[in-house]
Motif scaffolding. Structure first.
Motif, short mmCIF file in Angstrom:
data_model
loop_
_atom_site.label_atom_id
_atom_site.label_comp_id
_atom_site.label_asym_id
_atom_site.label_seq_id
_atom_site.Cartn_x
_atom_site.Cartn_y
_atom_site.Cartn_z
N TRP A 85 8.43 -43.07 -38.11
CA TRP A 85 8.08 -42.92 -36.68
C TRP A 85 9.29 -42.45 -35.86
N ALA A 86 10.47 -43.07 -36.15
CA ALA A 86 11.68 -42.70 -35.42
C ALA A 86 12.08 -41.25 -35.72
N LEU A 87 12.00 -40.86 -36.98
CA LEU A 87 12.34 -39.48 -37.33
C LEU A 87 11.35 -38.50 -36.73
N GLY A 88 10.07 -38.93 -36.63
CA GLY A 88 9.07 -38.08 -36.01
C GLY A 88 9.37 -37.84 -34.55
N LEU A 89 9.86 -38.87 -33.86
CA LEU A 89 10.21 -38.72 -32.45
C LEU A 89 11.41 -37.78 -32.28
N LEU A 90 12.38 -37.91 -33.19
CA LEU A 90 13.57 -37.05 -33.10
C LEU A 90 13.21 -35.59 -33.36
N GLY A 91 12.23 -35.39 -34.25
CA GLY A 91 11.86 -34.01 -34.59
C GLY A 91 10.87 -33.40 -33.61
N GLU A 96 9.74 -57.56 -67.12
CA GLU A 96 9.88 -56.13 -66.87
C GLU A 96 8.64 -55.58 -66.16
N ALA A 97 7.47 -56.06 -66.54
CA ALA A 97 6.24 -55.58 -65.92
C ALA A 97 6.18 -55.95 -64.44
N ILE A 98 6.50 -57.19 -64.13
CA ILE A 98 6.49 -57.64 -62.73
C ILE A 98 7.51 -56.85 -61.92
N PHE A 99 8.69 -56.69 -62.48
CA PHE A 99 9.75 -55.95 -61.80
C PHE A 99 9.32 -54.52 -61.54
N GLY A 100 8.75 -53.86 -62.57
CA GLY A 100 8.36 -52.47 -62.43
C GLY A 100 7.22 -52.26 -61.44
N VAL A 101 6.20 -53.10 -61.52
CA VAL A 101 5.07 -52.98 -60.59
C VAL A 101 5.54 -53.19 -59.16
N ASN A 102 6.37 -54.21 -58.96
CA ASN A 102 6.87 -54.49 -57.62
C ASN A 102 7.70 -53.33 -57.08
N ASP A 103 8.59 -52.79 -57.92
CA ASP A 103 9.44 -51.69 -57.48
C ASP A 103 8.61 -50.45 -57.16
N GLY A 104 7.66 -50.12 -58.04
CA GLY A 104 6.82 -48.96 -57.80
C GLY A 104 5.99 -49.10 -56.53
N LEU A 105 5.42 -50.27 -56.33
CA LEU A 105 4.57 -50.51 -55.17
C LEU A 105 5.37 -50.48 -53.87
N VAL A 106 6.45 -51.25 -53.84
CA VAL A 106 7.23 -51.38 -52.61
C VAL A 106 7.89 -50.06 -52.22
N ALA A 107 8.51 -49.38 -53.20
CA ALA A 107 9.21 -48.14 -52.89
C ALA A 107 8.23 -47.05 -52.43
N THR A 108 7.09 -46.97 -53.10
CA THR A 108 6.16 -45.88 -52.79
C THR A 108 5.45 -46.09 -51.47
N ILE A 109 5.06 -47.33 -51.17
CA ILE A 109 4.38 -47.57 -49.88
C ILE A 109 5.34 -47.33 -48.72
N GLY A 110 6.61 -47.67 -48.92
CA GLY A 110 7.60 -47.39 -47.88
C GLY A 110 7.77 -45.90 -47.67
N LEU A 111 7.81 -45.15 -48.77
CA LEU A 111 8.00 -43.71 -48.68
C LEU A 111 6.82 -43.02 -48.00
N VAL A 112 5.60 -43.28 -48.49
CA VAL A 112 4.45 -42.57 -47.92
C VAL A 112 4.20 -42.99 -46.48
N SER A 113 4.54 -44.24 -46.13
CA SER A 113 4.38 -44.68 -44.74
C SER A 113 5.32 -43.89 -43.84
N GLY A 114 6.56 -43.75 -44.29
CA GLY A 114 7.52 -42.98 -43.49
C GLY A 114 7.14 -41.52 -43.38
N GLU A 115 6.68 -40.94 -44.48
CA GLU A 115 6.27 -39.54 -44.47
C GLU A 115 5.08 -39.32 -43.54
N ALA A 116 4.12 -40.24 -43.60
CA ALA A 116 2.92 -40.08 -42.79
C ALA A 116 3.22 -40.18 -41.30
#
Length: 250
Positions: A243-249, A34-54
């Protein structure tokens, strides 16, 4: 071996039938999963989100709000999912044990024959099977315990505790989400925070991979690379979408 859906821990069929106090335990192997699963999910999902937002030219404040909201939602969702999945699994096992107990009660000759077949399957010599079978079926609790382990494949050390799984998952998601979100909580320019988030996330992924490899006895290098590549792919996907959404906007 039976389980209670309320206590979420396991007690043996023998203890249950004799009215003895069951012995409870934590399954560290399951908590590690559960710990490995949770850390991986939190890390992967959040880095993807903040990268897209930035890269979609969102304001620094918007990135922080989106990141923290995502972390909170992920903690609740993953922990509740872990709890419900574990309860469902334990309830199913409990039902299987009840059915096995009923089979022994209602079809003793058939179940005794199955004891013989199971003893043959595990390699007990033919000359010893008759006496061993007699010893097993002479006690209903012992008979049930044997059938639960050998016929159902249920062992006390393999049972899971829903509350412990849920708490472990929630904490793991929070820990995994920290490296990519922490730089945006600091007084840093958005681009600097983004680059630092990438670097910290990659370092965290490599570290978690190495820890997993150490605990499981697998290759530290291979395990680290697996986690590092996964985090990098997530960051790349999130950055590409942003990046793609930034170009569209624009």
């Amino acid at each position: 071996m039976s389980t209670t859906s309320q206590g979420n821990r396991i007690k043996s069929p023998q203890s249950e039938s004799n009215g003895e106090t069951p012995k409870y335990h934590w399954n560290l192997q399951v908590l590690l999963r559960e710990a490995i699963f949770g850390v991986n999910d939190g890390l992967v999902a959040t880095i993807g989100l903040v990268s897209g937002e930035a890269l979609s030219h969102q304001s620094h404040g918007s990135i922080v709000i989106a990141g923290l909201s995502s972390v909170g939602a992920a903690m609740v969702s993953m922990s509740v999912g872990s709890y419900l999945a574990t309860v469902s699994q334990n309830d199913w096992v409990h039902q299987q044990i009840k059915e096995q107990q009923a089979d022994i009660q209602n079809h003793p000759h058939q179940e005794a024959q199955e004891v013989t077949e199971l003893l043959e399957d595990i390699g007990i010599p033919d000359r010893s099977i008759a006496q061993i079978r007699k010893d097993i079926i002479s006690s209903r609790p012992r008979w049930l315990k044997f059938m639960v382990r050998e016929a159902l494949g249920v062992h006390p050390n393999h049972q899971e505790t829903p509350l412990a799984n849920a708490v472990t998952m929630a904490v793991a998601v929070m820990v995994g989400s920290s490296p990519p979100i922490l730089p945006f909580l600091l007084p840093l320019p958005t681009l600097t925070a983004r680059d630092l988030a990438w670097a910290l996330s990659l370092l965290a992924a490599l570290t978690v991979g190495a820890i997993k490899g150490r605990l499981t006895g697998s290759s530290l290098v291979l395990s680290s690379l697996q986690f590092g590549i996964l985090a990098s792919l997530s960051a790349a996907v999130g950055a590409g979408i942003g990046w793609a959404l930034g170009l569209l906007g624009a």
